[in-house]
Design a protein around this motif. Sequence first.
Motif, PDB file in Angstrom:
ATOM      1  N   PHE A  21      -5.499   0.728  -4.628  1.00 44.28           N
ATOM      2  CA  PHE A  21      -5.141  -0.533  -3.976  1.00 44.28           C
ATOM      3  C   PHE A  21      -6.421  -1.242  -3.570  1.00 44.28           C
ATOM      4  O   PHE A  21      -7.320  -0.628  -2.997  1.00 44.28           O
ATOM      5  CB  PHE A  21      -4.291  -0.239  -2.734  1.00 44.28           C
ATOM      6  CG  PHE A  21      -3.694  -1.443  -2.070  1.00 44.28           C
ATOM      7  CD1 PHE A  21      -2.419  -1.870  -2.409  1.00 44.28           C
ATOM      8  CD2 PHE A  21      -4.389  -2.140  -1.091  1.00 44.28           C
ATOM      9  CE1 PHE A  21      -1.847  -2.978  -1.780  1.00 44.28           C
ATOM     10  CE2 PHE A  21      -3.823  -3.244  -0.463  1.00 44.28           C
ATOM     11  CZ  PHE A  21      -2.548  -3.663  -0.811  1.00 44.28           C
ATOM     12  N   THR A  29      -0.877   4.843  -1.880  1.00 41.49           N
ATOM     13  CA  THR A  29      -2.328   4.634  -1.847  1.00 41.49           C
ATOM     14  C   THR A  29      -3.076   5.779  -1.173  1.00 41.49           C
ATOM     15  O   THR A  29      -2.856   6.077  -0.007  1.00 41.49           O
ATOM     16  CB  THR A  29      -2.659   3.321  -1.122  1.00 41.49           C
ATOM     17  OG1 THR A  29      -1.981   2.241  -1.774  1.00 41.49           O
ATOM     18  CG2 THR A  29      -4.153   3.053  -1.118  1.00 41.49           C
ATOM     19  N   ALA A  34      -8.291   3.121  -1.197  1.00 41.29           N
ATOM     20  CA  ALA A  34      -8.180   1.667  -1.119  1.00 41.29           C
ATOM     21  C   ALA A  34      -9.551   1.062  -0.870  1.00 41.29           C
ATOM     22  O   ALA A  34     -10.431   1.697  -0.274  1.00 41.29           O
ATOM     23  CB  ALA A  34      -7.213   1.261  -0.003  1.00 41.29           C
ATOM     24  N   ALA A  67       0.835  -1.201   0.000  1.00 42.82           N
ATOM     25  CA  ALA A  67       0.000   0.000   0.000  1.00 42.82           C
ATOM     26  C   ALA A  67       0.873   1.256   0.000  1.00 42.82           C
ATOM     27  O   ALA A  67       0.567   2.239  -0.686  1.00 42.82           O
ATOM     28  CB  ALA A  67      -0.934   0.001   1.204  1.00 42.82           C
TER      29      ALA A  67
END
Length: 220
Positions: free
Chosen positions: A139, A64, A67, A59
Amino acid sequence: MTDFRSVDVTAALFEYVVAHGTPVEPAYEAIRADTVAAAESAAGMQIGADEFALLTLLARLVGTRTAVEVGTFTGTSALAIARGLEDGGRLLCCDVSEEWTAIARRHWDAAGVADRIDLVLAPATETLAALPADTVVDFAFIDADKPSYVDYYEALVPRLRPNGLLLADNVLWSGRVIDADADDANTAAIRRFNDHVAADPRCEAVMLTVGDGVTLCRKR
């Protein structure tokens, strides 16, 4: 292909692996202990310490900001992803269990990540379909009911940005994916998902032998 290399991961070797990575944080151990006490045999649905570290690292690597997690259970994987978010990043968690996610909420709050997580209790296909059309995901992590894996994948891949990552858990299904005698619905679903990913030109993918098998997909 005959280039076969492996090592039997005993309990002692697993402890060695974990000890030689980033130390596991107390919040992870706290969730695991609560889950074992509350869920007993179902506690095995949690990710291990090695996968926890992997999720956080990946991540962070992709920077990120948005997510999505499909399948939250008691919140260990969500904690890992939340730790890897950029400043101001958000994690959308999709689950259907008030009972198990109540444990997650308590520990997210104690770990100081609750303000980064939006938990929606509803079928994930509905939650994902309701996202704004312009939502871009950096992500994603899939770890929910196996028969719907392809549906979750197809809902998420079009939203992934180029170089965004999608991970799917349990893709080896305790080795049953190569057991010719295993014909139950979950095994068949995992095989179908694995074949689907391998044939998808939108992503490049690698299957890792972490935990029960993790497929890592990068959007081209």
